[in-house]
Design a protein around this motif. Structure first.
Motif, mmCIF file in Angstrom:
data_model
loop_
_atom_site.group_PDB
_atom_site.id
_atom_site.type_symbol
_atom_site.label_atom_id
_atom_site.label_comp_id
_atom_site.label_asym_id
_atom_site.label_seq_id
_atom_site.Cartn_x
_atom_site.Cartn_y
_atom_site.Cartn_z
ATOM 1 N N GLU A 36 42.832 57.148 4.640
ATOM 2 C CA GLU A 36 43.719 56.627 3.575
ATOM 3 C C GLU A 36 44.639 57.961 3.288
ATOM 4 O OE1 GLU A 36 44.745 54.819 -0.820
ATOM 5 O OE2 GLU A 36 42.379 55.220 0.079
ATOM 6 N N ALA A 37 43.868 59.111 3.105
ATOM 7 C CA ALA A 37 44.614 60.403 3.004
ATOM 8 C C ALA A 37 45.602 60.991 4.093
ATOM 9 C CB ALA A 37 43.423 61.659 2.349
ATOM 10 N N ALA A 38 44.908 60.852 5.339
ATOM 11 C CA ALA A 38 45.471 61.041 6.552
ATOM 12 C C ALA A 38 46.871 60.256 6.641
ATOM 13 C CB ALA A 38 44.778 60.807 7.674
ATOM 14 N N GLU A 39 46.751 58.967 6.364
ATOM 15 C CA GLU A 39 48.001 57.970 6.368
ATOM 16 C C GLU A 39 49.048 58.170 5.368
ATOM 17 O OE1 GLU A 39 45.496 54.043 7.927
ATOM 18 O OE2 GLU A 39 46.452 54.070 5.744
ATOM 19 N N TRP A 40 48.718 58.746 4.257
ATOM 20 C CA TRP A 40 49.810 59.171 3.370
ATOM 21 C C TRP A 40 50.435 60.627 3.866
ATOM 22 C CZ3 TRP A 40 52.178 56.482 0.013
ATOM 23 C CH2 TRP A 40 51.366 55.301 -0.472
ATOM 24 N N VAL A 41 49.810 61.356 4.349
ATOM 25 C CA VAL A 41 50.367 62.610 5.013
ATOM 26 C C VAL A 41 51.327 62.130 6.242
ATOM 27 C CG1 VAL A 41 49.915 64.631 6.609
ATOM 28 C CG2 VAL A 41 48.487 64.211 4.432
#
Length: 729
Positions: A36-41
């Motif tokens: 999820e954090a990678a998708e927001w980046v």
């Protein structure tokens, strides 16, 4: 005691299973948060990219609009509309990307307004470009507004990008924290799981006899396995790893304690995972040999190609109890094989490229032969074998390959009157190894007679003497030469007639006119005539004077064609002074003045340029307004070819722009080209005297100097004549 121990082991097994499931859930939860954090980046990066693409699309539209304004080419309108369409598509994408961020979504609405405002400016300028006489002067204010609007949009995009960068920094920090914590969680859970498995294993019932036997066999197996360079591994009947030899531990970098939790599928390259898994599941279900080539990750994180094989071990009942497998590093063999494949591929591509190039060259050569009306041939002097190109067959009126080329067959097409000479030249060519070029006629299969010329050269090819050459149809050249000779004779006759006309105009025609003027003046002076008779004689004298003036003008126009007069370096200021002296009385009569700036030193035909300046300055005073003293301004400057408004292709890049401006009656701009034509007048003789030849002479003189003359005028406000003279002249 035994029953209690068994129940406790079963209970421990159940607890361990549930705990492992719980650990798996926690690991999955950490991985989900990391994803999820990678998708927001990625989301923030995509927003920044789309914002910059919108700005780039607007810049592309602005460039295409200016290209259209400068060149009027429709292709620029296509790219202009395409850029605006792409900008709208990017805004649509940004709508979906920023709907979860109210502040940025509000900023996006503001950016849409700014870009829409700039787009409306571009559209307005395009809409008005065809209706404005001088777009560059008219739209300069709009261009400045467009620049301001573009800078505003660019600054706002920069502001939105900064806002997104702040979000990106937070999201990257969150992602990094998640990445840092996740391995610790995994390691901790793995250690706990291993500990539980060890405890469970220690609590199992000890089977002393079987264990001793198994340990002895295992010791021998491990001694053999550890001495092998391949990775040796075993699994239970379900495919779960339970043994690695030293080579496998060294390659993977794991320890014996980590073996039970080690998932070899995680270390297989993603591109090879699906096929490897399919084969392994097939072997587990069927008991057949496992065989697979795949890339396996080592302890340094690098992938290396391996050949893995495994065989099942069965008990007396035929049930699979374990799998014994090996993994052999074949990276070096793969590299060699890949290099060979690459070299073969490169060589194949090179051969294909050369083959395509050869086909293209042959096609170009054949097309060139057809355009040039020629054909080529190749003769092996040793064997006498001949080869014709397709177009050489066509040159003889035949289809390609219609006959076997030989010298005798070639001679059969030669015109009977030229045949002996061709045979003689051919014999000399073969004997002296030197091609005799000649022109001869051939008679085609259809009976058409063509003039041809043969050329060629001898070369050595693989120890053989080869004659390569061409046969060209020069019938059109001969016809054109004959036509050119005829035109030259006709031109010589025309020049002789023109010289005769000039002589007649300068002598024979002017002599009767002078006598008419002389005797008419004497009659008016010596005879007593009534008013009507005096009027008649006055009109005779006026008509003969106009006729003489017209003859002089025609002679001046014909002399303006002279191209063999040498050019001289002169100061234009001195030429203007000479014109002022010649027109002194006329200037005094008009009470006019001439204001001269700093004029250059140029290389011109002095007599012609003096006549040019005289005609233009004389016209400036002749066509002056009544009761307004005429004023003429003369100045000069250097301009580039791109600053000269003309449809004529100018050969030089820099020109002297000599301007002659007056405050006279002017003219309608639509008559700019008409005033430079022979015998063209914009005013009647009763208003202004003239023959209508003066400006035509000026145009010819500028042509003789490889230059250009243009005019700008406005009725009642005066005229300006521009002389463009090459700086390098």
């Amino acid at each position: 005691m035994k029953k209690t121990t068994i129940r406790f082991s079963d209970f421990l097994f159940i607890i361990t299973t549930f705990f492992l499931l719980f650990l798996s859930f926690l690991s999955y939860n950490r991985i989900a948060k990391l994803n999820e954090a990678a998708e927001w980046v990625n989301h923030s990066t995509t927003v920044k990219l789309r914002l910059n693409q919108c700005l780039t699309n607007l810049v592309d539209a602005e460039s295409s609009q200016r290209g259209y304004l400068l060149s009027k080419r429709q292709a620029f309108l296509v790219t202009y509309k395409d850029a605006l369409d792409r900008m709208q598509r990017n805004f649509t994408r940004l709508d979906s990307l920023l709907n979860d961020n109210p502040e940025q979504y509000k900023n996006l609405d503001r950016l849409k307004q700014l870009t829409s405002e700039r787009a409306r400016m571009l559209e307005y300028v395009l809409g008005q470009s065809d209706s404005v006489a001088h777009p560059s002067d008219y739209f300069i204010e709009w261009f400045e507004k467009g620049r301001v609007a573009m800078d505003t949009a660019r600054n706002f995009v920069r502001y939105m990008t900064q806002q997104e960068n702040k979000l990106l920094d937070k999201r990257i920090e969150q992602k990094n924290q998640t990445e840092a914590v996740t391995p610790l969680y995994s390691l901790f859970f793995s250690v706990v799981a291993v500990c539980l498995v060890v405890i469970f294993y220690l609590r199992l019932r000890k089977q002393t006899i079987l264990r001793f036997s198994a340990q002895e066999s295992e010791a021998k197996f491990r001694l053999l396995a550890n001495s092998m360079p391949q990775q040796v591994w075993t699994t239970d009947e379900t495919g779960r790893l339970n043994y690695f030899n030293e080579t496998a531990f060294d390659f993977t970098g794991i320890s014996q304690k980590e073996l039970d939790s080690f998932d070899w599928f995680e270390n297989i390259h993603p591109d090879d995972l699906e096929e490897n898994t399919r084969r392994w599941k097939l072997s587990l279900s069927t008991g057949k040999e496992f065989y697979s080539e795949h890339r396996f990750k080592n302890r340094q994180g690098e992938y290396r190609w391996h050949l893995s094989r495994a065989l099942s071990q069965k008990n007396e009942a035929g049930k699979i109890i374990m799998w014994i497998g090996t993994s052999t590093d074949i990276q070096d063999q793969k590299n060699v094989s890949r290099q060979l494949e690459q070299k073969v591929k490169e060589r194949t591509e090179q051969l294909n490229y050369l083959n395509n190039e050869l086909q293209m060259q042959n096609s170009i050569f054949a097309h060139a032969e057809e355009i040039a009306s020629m054909g080529s041939y190749k003769v092996n002097i040793n064997s006498g074998e001949m080869r014709y190109s397709d177009n050489l067959f066509r040159l003889f009126g035949c289809e390609p390959g219609e006959f076997v080329p030989t010298f005798d067959k070639f001679v059969s097409f030669v015109h009977p009157e030229d045949r002996d000479q061709v045979i003689k030249d051919g014999r000399e060519t073969f004997e002296q190894k030197r091609l005799v070029e000649h022109v001869y006629r051939i008679v085609t299969k259809k009976g058409e007679i063509k003039y041809c010329r043969s050329t060629g050269n001898f070369i050595e090819e693989h120890g053989k003497t080869i004659l390569i050459g061409s046969v060209q149809d020069i019938s059109k050249d001969i016809s054109l030469n004959e036509s050119l000779q005829s035109k030259n004779l006709e031109l010589e006759r025309s020049n002789a007639e023109l010289a005769s006309f000039s002589y007649i105009a300068s002598h024979d025609l002017q002599e009767p006119l002078r006598k008419i003027q002389l005797f008419a003046n004497r009659i008016l002076e010596e005879q007593t005539l009534n008013e009507n008779s005096k009027n008649y004689f006055t009109r005779i004298i006026s008509a003969s004077t106009r006729m003489q003036r017209l003859i002089d003008a025609l002679l001046s126009y014909s002399r303006a064609n002279t191209s063999d007069i040498a050019m001289e370096v002169v100061e234009l200021n001195k030429l203007v002074d000479e014109v002022k002296d010649n027109l002194h009385e006329f200037i005094e009569e008009k009470k006019g003045s001439i204001i001269v700036g700093s004029l250059p030193v140029v290389k011109v035909i002095t007599i012609q340029f003096l006549q040019l300046l005289t005609n233009l300055i004389n016209n400036a005073f002749k066509y002056s307004k009544k009761d307004v003293p005429p004023v003429v301004h003369i100045d000069a400057k250097i301009v580039g070819r791109e600053n000269i408004q003309t449809d004529i292709l100018l050969p030089e890049t820099k020109y002297w722009e000599i301007s002659i401006q007056d405050n006279g009656i002017g003219f309608e701009q639509q008559y700019e080209n008409k005033i430079f034509e022979l015998f063209q007048r914009l005013h009647g003789r009763s208003e202004y005297e003239g023959t209508g030849i003066g400006l035509a002479i000026c145009k010819k003189i500028m042509h003789n100097h490889h230059g250009l003359i243009t005019a700008v005028g406005k009725p009642g406000e005066g005229s300006t004549f521009f002389l463009y003279l090459p700086v390098t002249l």
